[in-house]
Design a protein around this motif. Structure first.
Motif, PDB file in Angstrom:
ATOM      1  N   UNK A 102      -3.442   5.744  -2.095  1.00 39.08           N
ATOM      2  CA  UNK A 102      -4.016   5.184  -3.315  1.00 39.08           C
ATOM      3  C   UNK A 102      -3.821   3.675  -3.380  1.00 39.08           C
ATOM      4  N   UNK A 103      -2.657   3.194  -2.925  1.00 39.19           N
ATOM      5  CA  UNK A 103      -2.332   1.770  -3.033  1.00 39.19           C
ATOM      6  C   UNK A 103      -2.936   0.955  -1.891  1.00 39.19           C
ATOM      7  N   UNK A 104      -2.846   1.462  -0.661  1.00 38.27           N
ATOM      8  CA  UNK A 104      -3.228   0.667   0.509  1.00 38.27           C
ATOM      9  C   UNK A 104      -4.472   1.161   1.232  1.00 38.27           C
ATOM     10  N   UNK A 105      -4.941   2.357   0.876  1.00 37.88           N
ATOM     11  CA  UNK A 105      -6.085   2.934   1.584  1.00 37.88           C
ATOM     12  C   UNK A 105      -5.614   3.905   2.647  1.00 37.88           C
ATOM     13  N   UNK A 106      -6.167   5.119   2.630  1.00 40.57           N
ATOM     14  CA  UNK A 106      -5.733   6.145   3.575  1.00 40.57           C
ATOM     15  C   UNK A 106      -5.981   5.744   5.023  1.00 40.57           C
TER      16      UNK A 106
END
Length: 283
Positions: free
Chosen positions: A20-24
């Motif tokens: 959610x924060x950095x991108x999967x």
């Protein structure tokens, strides 16, 4: 990049938060599981663009494989974090308040800096929980962490730079405002079991050892208060549990009772993120 083995409850929460924060697409999972976590990761990789490698190499040989993987991907990243499933990257709050709920990547310097590595500024050590996920902790102790974790400049990374714990070696620049919420403590039972698993991975003890045999081996390896062999901090954890379980268990829970409830807002924040990914988070 996260190194994990049979830690599905916490790993699932780690993946939801980091994704959610950095991108999967920026998550790399190095998995040594022998249980259901292997299939779980493959199912997540079919839904989200995480990168997964399965390997049963023991902890004495894993550094080489991790370093090679970082070397393969380094061209696409300014900074690369090698972390564990119990480490949630966040932005440092003011004073003794809790972490700030904004993207910590915004604080990272550009990779044209002269630093080959940076170190984390601050640490929130979460209090242990007696059941459920460690991320349910509300209390934490807040302190500086200038030597606790380092991360790597993608452009300048060399295979020989990696140490398996990513603890800071030598002089490095602190990334001001970058912090971790560290859920290391968990329940005492989990705390001890994870330490045993680590020592088995290093072949310091064997699963077939009797209690007495394990105690004798660990007494010979116990170097406290110094810490020279990896991961020497796990040795006294297991040794004390084998020799004086109830006493050590009581001390484990007692030390955090006076810690402030500075993770309440972060706990609510995590709950909202976890609710967005029901196919990932295991209850």
């Amino acid at each position: 990049m996260v190194m994990t083995k049979d830690d599905m409850n916490l790993l699932s929460r780690f993946l939801a938060y980091r994704g959610d924060v950095f991108g999967f697409e920026n998550i790399y999972v190095f998995d040594g599981s022998i249980g259901p976590q292997k299939a779980f990761l493959d199912s997540i990789a079919a839904l989200y663009p995480i990168h997964v490698k399965h390997s049963l190499v023991d902890l004495n040989g894993i550094s080489k494989e991790l370093a090679q993987w970082i070397d393969e991907i380094k061209g696409g990243y300014e900074w690369i974090f090698k972390v564990d499933t119990d480490e949630f990257l966040i932005q440092k709050g003011d004073g003794h308040g809790g972490p700030v709920l904004s993207n910590p990547a915004l604080l990272l310097p550009t990779s044209n800096a002269s630093d080959a590595t940076l170190s984390v500024d601050h640490l929130y050590e979460a209090a242990p929980v007696t059941s459920g996920s460690p991320t349910e902790a509300e209390h934490s102790v807040s302190r500086g962490a200038p030597r606790w974790r380092q991360f790597y400049n993608g452009e300048k990374f060399n295979i020989t730079d990696l140490n398996i714990g990513s603890h800071v070696r030598g002089e490095t620049t602190v990334a001001r405002g970058i912090a971790f919420v560290h859920y290391r403590s968990r329940s005492y039972e989990d705390y001890v079991q994870i330490a045993i698993q680590t020592l088995l991975g290093h072949d310091y003890v064997k699963a077939t050892d009797s209690k007495e045999e394990m105690i004798d081996k660990l007494k010979e390896l116990d170097e406290r208060p110094s810490c020279l062999r990896p991961p020497c901090h796990k040795i006294p954890i297991v040794l004390d549990a084998l020799m004086k379980y109830e006493e050590t268990q009581q001390k484990f829970y007692k030390k955090s009772k006076a810690w402030p409830r500075n993770l309440r807002v972060f706990l609510e924040h995590l709950g909202k993120i976890f609710a967005k990914y029901p196919s990932i988070v295991i209850n």
